[in-house]
Design a protein around this motif. Structure first.
Motif, PDB file in Angstrom:
ATOM      1  N   MET A   1       4.349   5.914  -5.123  1.00 12.02           N
ATOM      2  CA  MET A   1       4.452   6.019  -6.574  1.00 12.02           C
ATOM      3  C   MET A   1       3.524   7.106  -7.101  1.00 12.02           C
ATOM      4  N   ARG A   2       2.299   7.154  -6.591  1.00  9.81           N
ATOM      5  CA  ARG A   2       1.331   8.169  -7.021  1.00  9.81           C
ATOM      6  C   ARG A   2       1.807   9.571  -6.649  1.00  9.81           C
ATOM      7  N   LEU A   3       2.305   9.734  -5.425  1.00 13.14           N
ATOM      8  CA  LEU A   3       2.741  11.049  -4.981  1.00 13.14           C
ATOM      9  C   LEU A   3       3.961  11.517  -5.781  1.00 13.14           C
TER      10      LEU A   3
ATOM     11  N   ARG B   1      -4.919  16.096  -3.891  1.00 16.58           N
ATOM     12  CA  ARG B   1      -5.847  15.403  -4.796  1.00 16.58           C
ATOM     13  C   ARG B   1      -5.428  13.950  -5.026  1.00 16.58           C
ATOM     14  N   GLU B   2      -4.132  13.709  -5.119  1.00 18.08           N
ATOM     15  CA  GLU B   2      -3.666  12.339  -5.340  1.00 18.08           C
ATOM     16  C   GLU B   2      -3.892  11.490  -4.098  1.00 18.08           C
ATOM     17  N   PHE B   3      -3.734  12.088  -2.924  1.00 16.85           N
ATOM     18  CA  PHE B   3      -3.992  11.393  -1.665  1.00 16.85           C
ATOM     19  C   PHE B   3      -5.455  10.959  -1.608  1.00 16.85           C
ATOM     20  N   PHE B   4      -6.369  11.877  -1.900  1.00 16.44           N
ATOM     21  CA  PHE B   4      -7.791  11.555  -1.876  1.00 16.44           C
ATOM     22  C   PHE B   4      -8.148  10.519  -2.945  1.00 16.44           C
ATOM     23  N   LYS B   5      -7.519  10.642  -4.105  1.00 11.14           N
ATOM     24  CA  LYS B   5      -7.793   9.691  -5.191  1.00 11.14           C
ATOM     25  C   LYS B   5      -7.367   8.286  -4.770  1.00 11.14           C
ATOM     26  N   PHE B   6      -6.220   8.191  -4.100  1.00 16.04           N
ATOM     27  CA  PHE B   6      -5.755   6.899  -3.607  1.00 16.04           C
ATOM     28  C   PHE B   6      -6.763   6.321  -2.616  1.00 16.04           C
TER      29      PHE B   6
ATOM     30  N   GLU C   1       9.242   8.493   3.679  1.00 13.60           N
ATOM     31  CA  GLU C   1       9.250   8.893   2.280  1.00 13.60           C
ATOM     32  C   GLU C   1       7.963   9.651   1.926  1.00 13.60           C
ATOM     33  N   CYS C   2       6.836   9.215   2.456  1.00  7.65           N
ATOM     34  CA  CYS C   2       5.574   9.943   2.241  1.00  7.65           C
ATOM     35  C   CYS C   2       5.664  11.356   2.816  1.00  7.65           C
ATOM     36  N   ILE C   3       6.174  11.457   4.037  1.00  5.40           N
ATOM     37  CA  ILE C   3       6.297  12.760   4.683  1.00  5.40           C
ATOM     38  C   ILE C   3       7.304  13.634   3.939  1.00  5.40           C
TER      39      ILE C   3
ATOM     40  N   GLY D   1       0.813  -1.210   0.000  1.00  9.54           N
ATOM     41  CA  GLY D   1       0.000   0.000   0.000  1.00  9.54           C
ATOM     42  C   GLY D   1       0.845   1.257   0.000  1.00  9.54           C
ATOM     43  N   TYR D   2       1.871   1.272   0.836  1.00 14.56           N
ATOM     44  CA  TYR D   2       2.768   2.429   0.874  1.00 14.56           C
ATOM     45  C   TYR D   2       3.455   2.637  -0.471  1.00 14.56           C
TER      46      TYR D   2
END
Length: 200
Positions: free
Chosen positions: A74-76, A95-100, A141-143, A68-69
């Motif tokens: 990858m999306r971010l 927007r990418e966070f919400f789309k995920f 990495e997300c942060i 999942g991460y």
């Protein structure tokens, strides 16, 4: 294709099926109520065969967390345009966070809610130190990507607390949206964007 290659392919396919089945069961029934024999039965394996692939339910959960991460990262990364302004980059990240969250609800819940909701504790108590380190690397990495977006490559990144608050707010908005029967997501997203972008 040789026998060895075919067996390897079948093994990878079976592992993929196990993870996909477990992901759906964890999401539908919850982690605690899902059992290894149930996963084995659903994927049409003998329980002993399942244990050849994963030693425990926690091991399956860990792999799903990492998957999942990786999907989210990858999306971010894909939406992280270094030539855009901080507001444009942050808006794309939001927007990418919400789309995920909308398109991958099972993975989203596994990352943010499943164990915490069921046990009221952090997942640190469920995994070994080496496993926790792998998870923390993904989280960092997300942060980092979020910090890079709001800072837009400036020498001084945004305050770490600001980025943590932004990340927590996005997850909280999804949780609120789920509890409110998934109504008016667009309006909620729009208000969230305004609040965050006005603070950059």
């Amino acid at each position: 294709m040789g026998t060895k290659q075919r067996r390897e392919r079948e093994k990878l396919e079976r592992r993929k099926n196990i993870l996909g089945t477990a992901r759906k069961l964890f999401w539908q029934k919850g982690f605690q109520k899902t059992t290894m024999p149930e996963i084995a039965e659903t994927v049409e394996l003998a329980p002993g065969t399942l244990y050849l692939y994963f030693q425990s339910k926690e091991a399956i959960y860990l792999e799903l967390l990492l998957e999942g991460y990786d999907m989210l990262i990858m999306r971010l990364r894909r939406k992280n345009n270094p030539n855009a302004s901080p507001k444009e980059r942050t808006k794309a990240l939001i927007r990418e966070f919400f789309k995920f969250a909308v398109n991958n609800p099972e993975y989203f819940d596994i990352i943010f809610f499943v164990l915490q909701k069921e046990f009221g504790s952090t997942r640190d108590s469920w995994f070994e130190n080496s496993q926790i380190e792998r998870l923390e690397a993904k989280e960092k990495e997300c942060i980092r990507l979020a910090s890079e977006a709001v800072s837009s490559g400036q020498n001084t990144p945004k305050n770490e607390n600001f980025v943590q608050a932004l990340w927590s707010m996005l997850a909280g908005i999804v949780f609120f949206w789920r509890r409110s029967e998934r109504k008016e997501l667009e309006k909620i997203m729009s208000e969230t964007e305004k609040i965050i972008l006005n603070s950059i």
